[in-house]
Scaffold this motif. Structure first.
Motif, PDB file in Angstrom:
ATOM      1  N   THR A 145     -14.344   2.478   7.112  1.00  0.00           N
ATOM      2  CA  THR A 145     -13.088   3.222   7.201  1.00  0.00           C
ATOM      3  C   THR A 145     -11.895   2.289   7.131  1.00  0.00           C
ATOM      4  O   THR A 145     -10.933   2.551   6.403  1.00  0.00           O
ATOM      5  N   MET A 164     -11.396   1.089   3.727  1.00  0.00           N
ATOM      6  CA  MET A 164     -10.888   2.144   2.838  1.00  0.00           C
ATOM      7  C   MET A 164      -9.368   2.264   3.011  1.00  0.00           C
ATOM      8  O   MET A 164      -8.626   2.375   2.034  1.00  0.00           O
ATOM      9  N   ILE A 165      -8.924   2.207   4.267  1.00  0.00           N
ATOM     10  CA  ILE A 165      -7.486   2.324   4.542  1.00  0.00           C
ATOM     11  C   ILE A 165      -6.745   1.111   3.969  1.00  0.00           C
ATOM     12  O   ILE A 165      -5.708   1.250   3.314  1.00  0.00           O
ATOM     13  N   ARG A 211      -7.747  -0.963   1.571  1.00  0.00           N
ATOM     14  CA  ARG A 211      -7.826  -0.971   0.105  1.00  0.00           C
ATOM     15  C   ARG A 211      -6.799  -0.018  -0.494  1.00  0.00           C
ATOM     16  O   ARG A 211      -6.097  -0.351  -1.445  1.00  0.00           O
ATOM     17  N   ASN A 212      -6.692   1.172   0.111  1.00  0.00           N
ATOM     18  CA  ASN A 212      -5.729   2.144  -0.402  1.00  0.00           C
ATOM     19  C   ASN A 212      -4.302   1.657  -0.245  1.00  0.00           C
ATOM     20  O   ASN A 212      -3.475   1.842  -1.129  1.00  0.00           O
ATOM     21  N   ARG A 247      -3.590  -1.009  -2.748  1.00  0.00           N
ATOM     22  CA  ARG A 247      -3.480  -0.419  -4.083  1.00  0.00           C
ATOM     23  C   ARG A 247      -2.126   0.273  -4.251  1.00  0.00           C
ATOM     24  O   ARG A 247      -1.479   0.167  -5.284  1.00  0.00           O
ATOM     25  N   GLN A 248      -1.707   0.976  -3.187  1.00  0.00           N
ATOM     26  CA  GLN A 248      -0.429   1.688  -3.276  1.00  0.00           C
ATOM     27  C   GLN A 248       0.753   0.734  -3.346  1.00  0.00           C
ATOM     28  O   GLN A 248       1.798   1.074  -3.871  1.00  0.00           O
ATOM     29  N   ARG A 268       3.991   8.385   8.720  1.00  0.00           N
ATOM     30  CA  ARG A 268       3.291   9.676   8.652  1.00  0.00           C
ATOM     31  C   ARG A 268       1.791   9.454   8.458  1.00  0.00           C
ATOM     32  O   ARG A 268       0.968  10.168   9.031  1.00  0.00           O
ATOM     33  N   GLU A 269       1.466   8.441   7.641  1.00  0.00           N
ATOM     34  CA  GLU A 269       0.056   8.127   7.428  1.00  0.00           C
ATOM     35  C   GLU A 269      -0.617   7.774   8.757  1.00  0.00           C
ATOM     36  O   GLU A 269      -1.719   8.248   9.051  1.00  0.00           O
ATOM     37  N   ILE A 298      -1.053  10.878  10.855  1.00  0.00           N
ATOM     38  CA  ILE A 298      -2.181  11.698  10.381  1.00  0.00           C
ATOM     39  C   ILE A 298      -3.498  11.081  10.842  1.00  0.00           C
ATOM     40  O   ILE A 298      -4.390  11.776  11.336  1.00  0.00           O
ATOM     41  N   LEU A 299      -3.597   9.761  10.691  1.00  0.00           N
ATOM     42  CA  LEU A 299      -4.825   9.081  11.132  1.00  0.00           C
ATOM     43  C   LEU A 299      -5.042   9.299  12.626  1.00  0.00           C
ATOM     44  O   LEU A 299      -6.165   9.562  13.079  1.00  0.00           O
ATOM     45  N   ARG A 300      -3.946   9.205  13.399  1.00  0.00           N
ATOM     46  CA  ARG A 300      -4.065   9.420  14.839  1.00  0.00           C
ATOM     47  C   ARG A 300      -4.487  10.863  15.116  1.00  0.00           C
ATOM     48  O   ARG A 300      -5.313  11.130  15.996  1.00  0.00           O
ATOM     49  N   THR A 358      -6.960   1.235  16.608  1.00  0.00           N
ATOM     50  CA  THR A 358      -7.449   1.265  15.222  1.00  0.00           C
ATOM     51  C   THR A 358      -6.311   0.989  14.249  1.00  0.00           C
ATOM     52  O   THR A 358      -6.451   0.144  13.362  1.00  0.00           O
ATOM     53  N   PRO A 417       6.741  16.498   8.104  1.00  0.00           N
ATOM     54  CA  PRO A 417       7.245  15.733   6.959  1.00  0.00           C
ATOM     55  C   PRO A 417       8.724  15.405   7.108  1.00  0.00           C
ATOM     56  O   PRO A 417       9.515  16.242   7.540  1.00  0.00           O
TER      57      PRO A 417
END
Lengths: 411, 226
Positions: free
Chosen positions: A2, A5-6, A8-9, A12-13, A310-311, A314-316, A324, A409
């Motif tokens: 996980t 993944m976070i 890497r994203n 990439r962004q 916001r990311e 959302i994860l929280r 984390t 948002p």
């Protein structure tokens, strides 16, 4: 999985800022490693190429110049030792040395220095534990009664000039090659090619010392003179110390026309001490680049924190703990530094190959880019650790993200 | 014992002027396993605050919120995080999908902090919501209705005991709203998850037999209205 993944994203962004930051880290990392390794290996190489000759007798002048000219085949020749002084040294002070090899310089072929010497030189070691060896052919002379117009050439000379055994050539006068200059009438034949030594000897065309002394066009009144005498002092510790001090007194204090270098290693060490400031400046510049690069990791991640609140919220909301998101940011920062460290090895390789090529072609000293050195572990891991440390600041910001507030948002 | 049991729940905030403002005052509320309840509430009635208190995102000022036997009001933040990951699926009005991630990754992230990522299960969930052909699309490449389906799949990723839905149809047209609601209710029934939905959309509220007025439930909202 996980976390990766976070990370890497995120990378990439923010690919552009990640790439630029990793490049700047790579530059700092590569520079730091290269400065350290070039300094270490060049010092070692210069100390090694004294060829086991601990001392040098030469004409009055700078000891550094005498060492550079006699062992590194660089710099101008400080002059000549006349035949009488040379013979006196050989006969009167034999108890102090086990080997004394005369050399004479003054000619070149297309910039490659022609050095006159005796066969004794090839009995010495060019580097500790490594004697001279022929790749092909034979040495030019084997006794004191006869000499021929023959040459033994270093590996670089053979490769650069494309010479093989039986190649004929006419030497040019002077240590440097000048276009349009007429060569000496004497024609020499290559009889042997030395194996690569990784020392300045690879750049030398060796001929019998009589050949250089009696070369067409050289003044016959200097025919018995030599440029320097390379000396291997006695292996007996007492005789060695006594010899060093005695010869120092005899020549440096007792004459006004000769110089005795009692320790070639000391002269090389002093030379590096004198150049030490340049190495220090380079090291500080490299360190500064690395620190600025680490700062750029901080800036690049910190600047994304607002858009990523916001990311994190959302994860929280999905159940991720504060620890984390904190850990993800620290690891992301360390990952950028790690990418930089990988690039650093490419930068290091580039610098090392360039430095190796320059030193090999200009001086004959060989570096080993792939030789391991502790700095190649310390610097990359140090930078990754530094990346993780600077990541703590944005990570704290992520840690403090208010979930409820940031799930809505932001327009 | 009910799955969710709330008693004397109060949540207050400090205003910029330094005053204390109570936005939530719920004396009692409960929800059984598998039960589906809709709470009707206009803006400012404390809908989101109530759901955030139930989800453990906000810590109540006083009272108890007991979920599956655990009191969220007295639990530490890490305990609430773990309970949320394990027991609660949350569907938001704005979906709150992570934009840089594919549908598959969004669902896998939903699993990550609970039972752990399971690619086959994630694929199955996306298949269940009709998105098996959009596994590797990012939210920006999907229609609004499809994004809500991903959000539903993510909310169910950990096989939660309770699904909270905050205005889940607020951003959808009537057709998509009916479809999304039907999907949420169906998948909750299939997994026997309880559903607590807050909305002011008549399309949603008309579908529920058990529909309560949040303004009546939340005494703080009554005071504001008065």
């Amino acid at each position: 999985m996980t976390w990766w993944m976070i990370i890497r994203n995120s990378l990439r962004q923010h690919a552009l800022s990640t790439a630029i930051t990793a490049l700047s880290i790579g530059l700092g990392c590569g520079l730091l490693m290269a400065v350290w390794v070039v300094n270490f290996q060049s010092q070692r190489a210069f100390k090694n190429v004294t060829g086991g000759f601990d001392a040098i007798l030469g004409p009055r002048g700078s000891q550094t110049q005498l060492v550079l000219n006699s062992l590194f085949h660089m710099d101008a020749s400080p002059g000549l030792i006349n035949r009488a002084d040379y013979e006196t040294f050989r006969k009167s002070y034999k108890r102090f040395y086990r080997n004394a090899v005369p050399i004479a310089v003054g000619d070149n072929f297309q910039g490659y220095r022609i050095v006159g010497t005796t066969h004794d030189l090839f009995a010495a070691e060019h580097s500790p534990g490594e004697p001279y060896a022929l790749a092909v052919g034979d040495y030019f002379i084997r006794n004191d009664k006869q000499w021929n117009k023959e040459a033994v050439i270093g590996d670089t000379v053979a490769r650069k000039l494309g010479w093989r055994v039986n190649q004929k050539f006419n030497p040019y006068h002077g240590l440097n090659f000048a276009e349009g200059q007429q060569p000496h009438k004497d024609e020499y034949t290559v009889v042997g090619i030395l194996r690569p030594t990784g020392t300045p000897a690879d750049h030398v065309i060796w001929i019998p010392i009589e050949g250089l002394q009696q070369m067409d066009g050289h003044d016959s009144q200097y025919a018995g003179d030599v440029s320097a005498v390379l000396i291997q002092l006695s292996t007996n510790t007492t005789a060695r110390a006594f010899g060093m001090n005695s010869l120092d007194g005899i020549y440096n204090k007792g004459t006004d026309h000769l110089t005795f270098v009692k320790s070639t290693a000391d002269v090389v060490a002093r030379l590096f001490d004198r150049l030490g400031w340049a190495e220090k400046v380079l090291r500080w510049v490299a360190l500064l680049v690395a620190v600025v690069a680490a700062g750029s990791v901080l800036a690049s991640i910190y600047n994304t924190m607002n858009e990523r609140r916001r990311e994190f919220a959302i994860l929280r909301a999905l159940g991720a703990g504060r620890g984390t998101v904190f850990g993800v940011i620290v690891l992301e920062s360390a990952t950028i530094a790690a990418l930089g460290a990988v690039i650093g090895f490419a930068v290091y390789a580039g610098i090392m190959f360039a430095a190796e090529s320059i030193l090999r072609n200009e001086i004959g000293v060989t570096l080993h880019p792939f030789e391991q050195h502790p700095v190649m572990i310390i610097v990359p891991f140090g930078l990754v650790a530094l990346g993780a440390v600077v990541g703590i600041i944005p990570a704290l910001k992520a840690y403090r993200t208010d979930v409820a507030e940031n799930l809505i948002p932001q327009s | 014992m009910p799955l969710l049991e709330i008693s004397d729940l109060r949540k207050s905030f400090r205003t910029p002027e330094g005053e204390t403002q109570t936005v939530l005052d719920v004396p009692t509320f409960s929800l059984e396993t598998g039960q589906q309840i809709a709470l009707r509430g206009a803006s400012g009635t404390g809908k989101t605050t109530l759901l955030n208190c139930i989800a453990g995102i906000l810590s109540p000022t006083s009272g108890t919120v007991r979920l599956d036997g655990h009191d969220l009001a007295t639990a530490s933040e890490p305990q609430r995080d773990a309970l949320r990951a394990r027991c609660i699926g949350y569907i938001f009005q704005t979906f709150n999908l992570l934009q840089g991630y594919t549908c598959m990754e969004n669902v896998l992230l939903g699993m990550s902090f609970g039972r752990g990522p399971d690619t086959d299960a994630a694929r199955g969930l996306l298949d269940r919501v009709g998105l098996s052909h959009r596994l590797h699309h990012r939210p920006g490449q999907l229609s609004v209705g499809q994004q809500q389906r991903v959000a539903v799949a993510r909310a169910l990723a950990n096989q939660p005991l309770l699904v909270l839905a905050d205005e889940p149809t607020g951003n959808l047209d009537p057709h998509n709203a009916r479809e999304a609601l039907q999907l949420i209710r169906e998948v909750c029934e299939e997994t026997n998850a309880a559903l607590l939905i807050v909305s002011h959309d008549p399309i949603v509220l008309d579908q529920f037999d058990d529909c309560q007025d949040l303004a009546e439930l939340n005494h703080a909202a009554q005071e504001v209205a008065a």
